[in-house]
Scaffold this active site. Structure first.
Site, PDB file in Angstrom:
ATOM      1  N   CYS A 144       0.850  -1.370  -0.212  1.00  0.00           N
ATOM      2  CA  CYS A 144       0.248  -0.345   0.158  1.00  0.00           C
ATOM      3  C   CYS A 144       0.648   1.910  -0.122  1.00  0.00           C
ATOM      4  O   CYS A 144       0.544   2.021  -0.925  1.00  0.00           O
ATOM      5  CB  CYS A 144      -0.879   0.159   1.157  1.00  0.00           C
ATOM      6  SG  CYS A 144      -0.597  -0.746   2.565  1.00  0.00           S
ATOM      7  N   HIS A 194      -5.542  -1.576  -4.874  1.00  0.00           N
ATOM      8  CA  HIS A 194      -6.039   0.275  -4.031  1.00  0.00           C
ATOM      9  C   HIS A 194      -6.939   0.366  -5.092  1.00  0.00           C
ATOM     10  O   HIS A 194      -6.366   1.016  -5.611  1.00  0.00           O
ATOM     11  CB  HIS A 194      -4.414   0.291  -3.080  1.00  0.00           C
ATOM     12  CG  HIS A 194      -3.642   0.026  -2.597  1.00  0.00           C
ATOM     13  ND1 HIS A 194      -2.716  -1.435  -2.656  1.00  0.00           N
ATOM     14  CD2 HIS A 194      -4.000  -0.759  -1.303  1.00  0.00           C
ATOM     15  CE1 HIS A 194      -2.851  -1.784  -1.873  1.00  0.00           C
ATOM     16  NE2 HIS A 194      -3.215  -1.164  -0.596  1.00  0.00           N
ATOM     17  N   HIS A 233      -7.968  -0.480   0.675  1.00  0.00           N
ATOM     18  CA  HIS A 233      -6.992  -1.863   0.043  1.00  0.00           C
ATOM     19  C   HIS A 233      -7.741  -3.255  -0.233  1.00  0.00           C
ATOM     20  O   HIS A 233      -8.706  -3.679   0.944  1.00  0.00           O
ATOM     21  CB  HIS A 233      -5.795  -2.057   1.429  1.00  0.00           C
ATOM     22  CG  HIS A 233      -6.031  -1.183   1.750  1.00  0.00           C
ATOM     23  ND1 HIS A 233      -4.402  -1.198   1.740  1.00  0.00           N
ATOM     24  CD2 HIS A 233      -6.287  -0.138   2.986  1.00  0.00           C
ATOM     25  CE1 HIS A 233      -3.871   0.936   2.036  1.00  0.00           C
ATOM     26  NE2 HIS A 233      -5.250   0.649   3.268  1.00  0.00           N
ATOM     27  N   GLN A 285       1.069 -11.283  -3.601  1.00  0.00           N
ATOM     28  CA  GLN A 285      -0.530 -10.943  -3.307  1.00  0.00           C
ATOM     29  C   GLN A 285      -1.039  -9.791  -4.719  1.00  0.00           C
ATOM     30  O   GLN A 285      -0.293  -9.568  -5.393  1.00  0.00           O
ATOM     31  CB  GLN A 285      -0.594  -9.353  -2.172  1.00  0.00           C
ATOM     32  CG  GLN A 285      -0.268 -10.095  -1.157  1.00  0.00           C
ATOM     33  CD  GLN A 285      -0.538  -8.747   0.366  1.00  0.00           C
ATOM     34  OE1 GLN A 285       0.080  -7.773  -0.560  1.00  0.00           O
ATOM     35  NE2 GLN A 285      -1.090  -9.122   1.102  1.00  0.00           N
ATOM     36  N   ARG A 313       8.106 -11.006   5.065  1.00  0.00           N
ATOM     37  CA  ARG A 313       7.662 -10.343   6.518  1.00  0.00           C
ATOM     38  C   ARG A 313       8.439 -11.287   7.008  1.00  0.00           C
ATOM     39  O   ARG A 313       8.295 -13.121   7.011  1.00  0.00           O
ATOM     40  CB  ARG A 313       5.688 -10.982   6.826  1.00  0.00           C
ATOM     41  CG  ARG A 313       4.665  -9.885   5.505  1.00  0.00           C
ATOM     42  CD  ARG A 313       3.474 -10.157   6.224  1.00  0.00           C
ATOM     43  NE  ARG A 313       2.792  -9.065   5.684  1.00  0.00           N
ATOM     44  CZ  ARG A 313       1.413  -8.992   4.697  1.00  0.00           C
ATOM     45  NH1 ARG A 313       1.110 -10.069   5.791  1.00  0.00           N
ATOM     46  NH2 ARG A 313       0.738  -8.224   4.159  1.00  0.00           N
ATOM     47  N   LYS A 353     -12.282  -4.274   8.308  1.00  0.00           N
ATOM     48  CA  LYS A 353     -11.989  -4.775   6.663  1.00  0.00           C
ATOM     49  C   LYS A 353     -13.002  -6.125   6.445  1.00  0.00           C
ATOM     50  O   LYS A 353     -13.587  -6.655   7.526  1.00  0.00           O
ATOM     51  CB  LYS A 353     -10.958  -5.689   6.491  1.00  0.00           C
ATOM     52  CG  LYS A 353     -10.393  -6.374   7.991  1.00  0.00           C
ATOM     53  CD  LYS A 353      -8.503  -6.734   7.605  1.00  0.00           C
ATOM     54  CE  LYS A 353      -8.914  -8.246   8.972  1.00  0.00           C
ATOM     55  NZ  LYS A 353      -7.776  -8.682   8.515  1.00  0.00           N
ATOM     56  N   ASP A 405      -2.572  -7.818  -5.220  1.00  0.00           N
ATOM     57  CA  ASP A 405      -3.070  -6.641  -4.293  1.00  0.00           C
ATOM     58  C   ASP A 405      -3.327  -5.355  -4.948  1.00  0.00           C
ATOM     59  O   ASP A 405      -3.114  -5.358  -6.285  1.00  0.00           O
ATOM     60  CB  ASP A 405      -1.845  -6.064  -3.765  1.00  0.00           C
ATOM     61  CG  ASP A 405      -1.720  -5.576  -2.342  1.00  0.00           C
ATOM     62  OD1 ASP A 405      -3.180  -5.769  -2.180  1.00  0.00           O
ATOM     63  OD2 ASP A 405      -0.983  -5.235  -1.742  1.00  0.00           O
TER      64      ASP A 405
END
Length: 635
Positions: free
Chosen positions: A333, A384, A510, A380, A362, A464, A382
């Site tokens: 993000c 946004h 997100h 991911q 991570r 979320k 991912d």
């Protein structure tokens, strides 16, 4: 006079304080016998709990989720009781409830063996049959410390000593065994009838690797034998479907100690990866997303501004160069905000949707790593969405519909919806959190989705929706998410030009559909037991010749199908056809095509579908038509 209000709205009056079990008996002998605990004004209590003032009460039985938790909690104590009976020198530590069961940690001079587990389980059954009452008493902290020291239970004494001075603690006793616990417990051991010990594992005292290694005995407990049988059957199925085992068997990927929590993808496995990624890339393109790519490493100051450093630094890999401090990104993000703010955007451009196959790292504890399901490096799908406050609802509704379609294509038809609300540690005002939570709830209601609230489970920057799938054997997998974030765009100074020509901060959504691609592929492998559908299978068709006389025909057929976009392998080895069929069947290929002299001369093929289904002889055009229909439908 005490008034007790029951779940059906009726009230019962009593002249004096009364226990939960006495209320149950006043309703009926059957309920009194079935009662495991009570819920007084929403608090779970023992059946011996004394109701001294007007209260709402529900009687908890083995039909209730709370009842099952009480059974499992009590069975953990029964396990400790049995261990102390058989191994008096063992010391007990902690024994909580976990998903589908419980565990208890012990300190003992030698490892417990499988034979020990059998003996412990038998002793548990014997103790349960004695139907000993389970009683509760409260002691001052220091008195409880002294008691456990006096019976040689050093771990329990240490636990209690860590409780603030002056506080009372509750102890539960059954027979000769007494344990520290806040409860509640079943009224007697005879309520515990269905349980099984599963395995022994190592566990550090208090989860600290500097402390002694204890022995953790895992068990499962249920209200009904048929429920336990179904659970054990599910475990057997899960063992057969283990993606780590299938990854080796099908030559998809492997792990090794030199790269903990990271995956070595083999050609077949990487082919599966590519199919998933390319499918998701088309999802991006068809739904208004612009694909971007942000750097892997960003300066620490950016992570501090975004709030990740204060809330997430223990899980971040860091590095230094030329007196600057950097971190590998654990999420995408902040990078996407930098792309957004690199140009000034008009309100007319919103919603602006970015998507990235972002590789993240991570620093997960080594003990928590689990194949592809828990890794240190992952990618991911991912995205946004930068939008106005008025656009949040429509974007969330559209995202839920998109996610449902994607999941259906991958073979998942059951989705569980949860709204995770504000955690204790968070950024942003309560007013903004109210808006964000209300928008998510409204979007699910507009989408016609039933949902549950999970208090305190949101991210530090926003609430979320969590989308959880159920696989072929009923296991839940939390995958997709959409989060409403009012705070990070402010912290990272993102702005757009509003209709009145003023500068305003966008809202940031997100969102991820698959989540970690690695984990999702692991799920796919387990859901399909390695037998991936045609569109995902690394090899879709194997062509097997019976003898050397059909080798040229098999090779031409292979080239023809490859030109049409199919993933084909011609096995021309000088082996018996039965051997080759068996070998490729073990690889769980969707189709095996066999060619002999008859097929060569007639320009046909003999086709077998997965599961040894004989489809007979067909023309090549008929085979291609069948394959294309299956690819289109993603059956």
């Amino acid at each position: 006079m005490v008034s007790v209000r029951l779940p059906d709205g009726s009230q019962r009056q009593f002249d004096a304080p009364i226990t939960v079990s006495q209320v149950a008996a006043s309703i009926g002998a059957g309920l009194a016998k079935a009662a495991l605990a009570g819920k007084v004004d929403g608090k779970l209590v023992d059946t011996s709990y004394l109701i001294e003032r007007d209260a709402d009460l529900s009687i908890v039985t083995d039909k209730d989720a709370d009842g099952l938790e009480v059974i499992r909690h009590s069975t953990a104590h029964l396990l400790a009781y049995a261990v102390k009976e058989l191994f008096p020198d063992a010391q007990v530590t902690i024994g909580p409830v976990i998903d589908s069961g419980f565990y208890y940690d012990f300190s003992y001079k030698r490892p417990f063996t499988p034979e020990d587990l059998e003996a412990i389980e038998k002793k548990m059954a014997d103790l349960a049959k004695k139907d000993e009452p389970v009683g509760r008493k409260v002691l001052p902290r220091d008195e409880a410390v002294a008691y456990f020291k006096s019976i040689g239970e050093a771990y329990k004494a240490e636990l209690i000593a860590s409780i603030p001075a002056g506080e009372d603690v509750s102890l539960y006793s059954e027979g000769k065994f007494t344990d520290l616990c806040r409860g509640p417990h079943v009224p007697s051991t005879g309520k515990l009838k269905v349980f099984k010990l599963m395995k022994v594992a190592g566990a550090y005292w208090r989860g600290d690797s500097k402390n002694e290694m204890l022995q953790r005995i895992y068990g499962t407990a249920w209200a009904k034998k048929e429920d336990q049988d179904a659970y054990l059957h599910m475990l057997e199925e899960a063992e057969k479907r283990d993606h780590r085992k299938l990854g080796r068997q099908l030559d998809l990927f492997h792990f090794q100690d030199e790269a903990p929590g990271l995956i070595f993808w083999h050609p077949k496995g990487w082919t599966v990866w590519q199919q998933v990624e390319q499918y998701m890339r088309h999802v991006y393109q068809d739904n208004g997303y612009q694909e971007v790519k942000a750097p892997q490493i960003l300066d620490r100051t950016l992570w501090e501004k975004s709030g990740h450093w204060d809330n997430y630094k223990d899980n971040m890999f860091t590095t230094d160069s030329e007196n600057r401090h950097y971190a590998l990104k654990p999420m995408n993000c902040p990078g996407h905000v930098q792309i957004f703010r690199s140009n000034m955007h008009s309100y007319r451009e919103l919603p602006l949707r970015y998507g990235e196959f972002g590789q993240c790292h991570r620093n997960e504890p080594s003990g928590s790593l689990h194949g592809m399901m828990r890794v240190r490096g992952f990618t991911q799908d991912d995205g946004h969405i930068f939008c106005t406050e008025d656009q949040i609802l429509d974007e969330c509704v559209a995202f839920t519909a998109l996610l449902q379609k994607v999941y259906r294509d991958f073979g998942f038809n059951e989705v569980i919806y949860k709204v995770a609300t504000r955690p204790e540690k968070r950024v942003g005002s309560d007013e903004l959190w109210d808006k964000a939570e209300q928008a998510l709830i409204a979007s699910l209601e507009r989408s016609g989705c039933e949902y549950e609230i999970t208090p305190g489970e949101g991210a530090f920057y926003g609430p979320k929706i969590e989308y959880t799938l159920k696989d072929a054997i009923g296991r839940p997998w939390q995958c997709g998410t959409i989060q409403v974030d009012f705070s990070m765009p402010v912290r990272l100074e993102a702005e757009y030009v509003a209709e009145d020509n003023t500068r305003k901060v966008p809202v940031m959504l997100h969102r991820a559909i698959l989540g970690s691609l690695e984990r999702f592929i692991g799920m796919l492998i387990e859901n399909h037991a390695g037998a991936l559908p045609l569109w995902l299978a690394p090899t879709q068709i194997a062509i097997l010749n019976i003898s050397e006389g059909q080798a040229d025909y098999a090779q031409k057929l292979e080239q023809n199908l490859k030109k049409q976009g199919f993933r084909v392998h011609a096995d021309l080895r000088n082996e018996k056809i039965t051997y080759k069929i068996r070998e490729h069947s073990v690889q769980k290929l969707p189709y095996i095509v066999v060619v002999g002299d008859k097929e060569r001369d007639a320009n046909t093929v003999a086709v077998r579908a997965r599961g040894n289904v004989d489809l007979g002889v067909m023309s090549i055009d008929s085979l291609v038509e069948r394959l294309q229909q299956e690819l289109t439908s993603k059956a």
